[in-house]
Design a protein around this motif. Structure first.
Motif, short mmCIF file in Angstrom:
data_model
loop_
_atom_site.label_atom_id
_atom_site.label_comp_id
_atom_site.label_asym_id
_atom_site.label_seq_id
_atom_site.Cartn_x
_atom_site.Cartn_y
_atom_site.Cartn_z
N ARG A 48 29.51 32.78 39.29
CA ARG A 48 29.49 31.41 39.80
C ARG A 48 30.34 31.28 41.06
NH1 ARG A 48 29.96 28.50 33.80
NH2 ARG A 48 27.70 28.54 33.36
N ALA A 49 31.46 31.98 41.10
CA ALA A 49 32.30 31.95 42.31
C ALA A 49 31.57 32.58 43.48
CB ALA A 49 33.61 32.69 42.04
N ALA A 50 30.86 33.70 43.24
CA ALA A 50 30.11 34.36 44.30
C ALA A 50 29.00 33.45 44.84
CB ALA A 50 29.52 35.66 43.78
N LYS A 51 28.39 32.69 43.94
CA LYS A 51 27.34 31.77 44.38
C LYS A 51 27.93 30.64 45.24
CE LYS A 51 23.78 31.30 41.89
NZ LYS A 51 22.79 31.03 40.81
N GLN A 52 29.10 30.12 44.86
CA GLN A 52 29.75 29.08 45.65
C GLN A 52 30.16 29.59 47.03
OE1 GLN A 52 32.98 27.67 43.25
NE2 GLN A 52 31.67 26.32 42.00
N MET A 53 30.54 30.86 47.10
CA MET A 53 30.93 31.47 48.38
C MET A 53 29.73 31.93 49.20
SD MET A 53 34.19 33.80 47.20
CE MET A 53 35.48 33.14 46.18
N ARG A 54 28.53 31.73 48.67
CA ARG A 54 27.28 32.04 49.37
C ARG A 54 27.19 33.53 49.75
NH1 ARG A 54 24.68 27.37 50.40
NH2 ARG A 54 25.90 25.44 50.43
N PHE A 55 27.43 34.37 48.77
CA PHE A 55 27.20 35.80 48.97
C PHE A 55 25.72 36.03 49.26
CE2 PHE A 55 31.36 36.06 47.59
CZ PHE A 55 31.80 37.35 47.28
N ALA B 229 39.55 37.78 37.65
CA ALA B 229 38.79 38.33 38.78
C ALA B 229 38.19 37.22 39.64
CB ALA B 229 37.69 39.26 38.27
N ALA B 230 37.72 36.14 39.01
CA ALA B 230 37.15 35.03 39.78
C ALA B 230 38.21 34.36 40.64
CB ALA B 230 36.51 34.03 38.83
N ARG B 231 39.44 34.27 40.13
CA ARG B 231 40.51 33.62 40.90
C ARG B 231 40.90 34.42 42.14
NH1 ARG B 231 42.80 32.92 35.73
NH2 ARG B 231 44.36 34.56 36.18
N VAL B 232 40.83 35.73 42.07
CA VAL B 232 41.29 36.56 43.19
C VAL B 232 40.14 37.00 44.10
CG1 VAL B 232 43.27 37.39 41.88
CG2 VAL B 232 41.14 38.73 41.88
N MET B 233 38.91 36.58 43.81
CA MET B 233 37.77 36.94 44.66
C MET B 233 37.92 36.39 46.06
SD MET B 233 34.35 36.62 42.28
CE MET B 233 33.31 36.68 43.74
N ARG B 234 37.40 37.13 47.04
CA ARG B 234 37.37 36.68 48.42
C ARG B 234 35.94 36.75 48.93
NH1 ARG B 234 41.34 35.29 46.68
NH2 ARG B 234 43.50 35.61 47.38
N PRO B 235 35.58 35.98 49.95
CA PRO B 235 34.21 36.01 50.46
C PRO B 235 33.79 37.42 50.89
CG PRO B 235 35.41 34.14 51.35
CD PRO B 235 36.42 34.99 50.64
N ALA B 236 32.55 37.74 50.65
CA ALA B 236 31.99 39.04 51.03
C ALA B 236 30.47 38.88 51.11
CB ALA B 236 32.37 40.11 50.02
#
Length: 280
Positions: free
Chosen positions: A39-46, A17-24
């Motif tokens: 962690r991915a969501a935090k890097q993408m600045r959700f 799921a982390a690999r296929v996440m997109r910014p939102a």
């Protein structure tokens, strides 16, 4: 083991799921399956990052599971393998979503400020409702719905029922086991006491024949099954470590008992059978 399978499945899903996440804008994840995604969501600045805590704080989960294992050393617990992962998930989330006051209080006890907790209600599916039809069963059916595991209190319930001598009592276990230890325990109990039945499948028909629903879990963040039973007009007995206990009008449509207390559970079922309490 169930613990290893649970951990492996959680990590594999989380990584994918982390690999296929997109910014939102907003991210909501489920505990035990979300560390890489958080962690991915935090890097993408959700704008917001929330974690749904299906259980009480995981330190309490591990304590309660260990308590259950001491009483019934039949199987291992998945909670110890997932403790570190859950603690890290808590740190990554901006907000913790909880479904009961029981879960809320467990986080407050661990030092979480209340302003990071959000309470959201859970309700049974509308198909769980009292239909007014009379029961066709001539026996006093006690129904448990859920995983047949030590942590859910199933061995405790079996032991309590087996101490009652009434021939017209039936214990219906709607669920399946996940370990060899539980399978052996349940199958031996069934061989020695024909009043015990295992009936996997849709619980609704069983609930509509039930005189009582018992959910003696050592820890359950909410517990849909007894909430569904209440919606069907079936009185319930739950442990004090069951989140949906706030839905119970104690003494009228249910009882809340000390967790792991076999004597109290046996006496409560006996009183319900005699019609002294919880007439459903």
């Amino acid at each position: 083991s169930p613990a290893w399978r649970y951990w492996r499945t959680s990590v594999e899903f989380d990584s994918y799921a982390a690999r296929v996440m997109r910014p939102a804008d907003h991210f909501v994840a489920f505990n035990s399956t979300s560390l890489a995604q958080l962690r991915a969501a935090k890097q993408m600045r959700f704008k917001s990052i929330s974690l749904v805590a299906a259980n009480s704080h995981f330190r309490r989960v591990t304590r309660q599971h260990e308590r259950a294992r001491r009483q019934y050393p039949l199987e291992g617990s998945w909670s110890t393998r997932l403790l570190k992962r859950n603690l890290l998930e808590y740190k990554e989330a901006d907000r913790i979503l909880v479904a009961s006051r029981y879960v809320w209080e467990s986080f407050v006890e661990e030092g979480f400020p209340e302003d990071v907790l959000s309470l959201f209600p859970l309700t049974p599916d509308p198909r769980y409702a009292f239909n007014g039809a009379p029961r066709s069963s001539t026996t006093f059916d006690i129904v448990y719905v859920g995983s047949l595991s030590v942590a859910k209190g199933v061995p405790l319930l079996i032991d309590a029922v087996r101490r009652l001598a009434h021939d017209d009592i039936r214990l219906v276990l709607v669920g399946g086991w996940r370990s060899r230890g539980m399978r052996r325990f349940v199958e031996q109990a069934r061989a020695e006491d024909p009043r015990i039945e295992v009936a996997p499948g849709d619980p609704l028909p069983r609930l509509r024949e039930a005189r009582l629903c018992v959910h003696p879990a050592y820890e359950d963040g909410f517990a849909y099954a007894p909430a569904e039973a209440l919606a069907c007009g079936v009185p319930v007995i739950v442990s004090e470590d069951t989140g949906m206990k706030d839905l119970i009008d104690s003494g009228r449509d249910g009882l809340i008992l000390p967790t792991g207390d076999r004597v109290a559970l046996t006496e409560a079922i006996e009183a319900a059978y005699r019609g002294e309490i919880l007439r459903g």
